[in-house]
Design an enzyme around this catalytic site. Structure first.
Site, PDB file in Angstrom:
ATOM      1  N   ILE A  68      46.426 -48.959 -10.693  1.00  0.00           N
ATOM      2  CA  ILE A  68      47.390 -47.782 -11.190  1.00  0.00           C
ATOM      3  C   ILE A  68      46.622 -47.404 -12.254  1.00  0.00           C
ATOM      4  O   ILE A  68      46.342 -48.448 -13.255  1.00  0.00           O
ATOM      5  CB  ILE A  68      48.935 -48.481 -11.292  1.00  0.00           C
ATOM      6  N   SER A  69      46.658 -46.289 -12.919  1.00  0.00           N
ATOM      7  CA  SER A  69      45.957 -45.842 -14.218  1.00  0.00           C
ATOM      8  C   SER A  69      46.835 -46.359 -15.444  1.00  0.00           C
ATOM      9  O   SER A  69      48.191 -46.747 -15.370  1.00  0.00           O
ATOM     10  CB  SER A  69      46.317 -44.268 -14.453  1.00  0.00           C
TER      11      SER A  69
END
Ligand code: SAH
Length: 220
Positions: A68-69
């Site tokens: 997940i960024s």
């Protein structure tokens, strides 16, 4: 709202507010982006074992070798995308866990999101449904082809870095449209903002970044 969505302790609204203060310190100024990120529970996008770390400014594993960024990068890309005016139709490449998708969906009319790993796409679809977000179209495909059926897009956002921008994505931009995309090989990627004009394409280099690679083909 369910208890899981609401959060408690390290996943509470207060922890989320601290994340927002940090984003402001890091230079994020778009109040709409900050408000939507304050309102969207990030912890429900990660595994339960990682929930307490969901509001740290870091990328976290989401399985299948993907991450997940980090909140800063989600905020920055969204801000860059929106800076040139309101957007109606946005194409996202690399749904991942769907967090960026959820943020976009709350800021633009329609989001189309493409992911090459089927289980990630399905899980993201369920999470967005749980959040009552219903304006997103999902497609299990190689994003290098874009999603031609809905083109042209006035915004394109890619969450994985190709060595070079795929031609199909440039073709699917509307005139006046904006694309935010990391480009380059591992260890030397830069975030670009491409704007399509009547004459061609403008290319701004924003900053150095670190993304997972843009891969071709699909995984069931
Ligand atoms: N914004 C997402 C980022 C996930 S990481 C999040 O916060 O969860 C990037 C995602 O891009 C991964 O899920 C990866 O599978 C996907 N991806 C990489 N190359 C792709 C391609 N060619 N087409 C579609 N998705 C791709």
């Amino acid at each position: 709202m369910s208890r899981r969505i609401q959060g408690i302790g390290m996943t509470s609204r207060r922890t989320r507010e601290r994340m927002i203060s940090r984003l402001r310190e890091q230079g994020i100024y778009n109040s709409k982006v900050l408000a939507v990120m304050a309102d969207t529970p990030r912890h429900i996008f990660v595994d339960e074992a990682l929930e307490s770390r969901a509001y740290e400014d870091t990328a976290l594993p989401i399985g299948h070798n993907q991450t997940i960024s980090q909140p800063y990068i989600v905020a920055k890309m969204t801000e860059l995308l929106l800076e040139k005016g309101a957007l109606h139709k946005v194409l996202e490449i690399g749904t991942g866990c769907g967090y960026q998708t959820a943020i976009l969906a709350r800021l633009v009319e329609q989001v189309y999101s493409v992911e090459r790993i089927a289980p990630l796409m399905k899980k993201a679809r369920d999470t967005l449904w749980e959040l009552n977000i219903k304006t997103v179209g999902f497609k299990h495909s190689d994003g290098g082809w874009g999603w031609p059926e809905h083109a042209p897009y006035d915004g394109i956002l890619a969450a994985a870095a190709p060595a070079e921008i795929p031609e199909a994505l440039l073709e699917q931009m509307a005139v006046g449209g904006v694309m935010v995309i990391p480009v380059g090989l591992e260890g030397m990627q830069e975030l670009h903002r491409i704007t399509r004009t009547e004459q061609g394409f403008e290319d701004e280099v924003i900053e150095r970044v670190s993304f997972v690679p843009f891969l071709s083909g699909v995984t069931q």
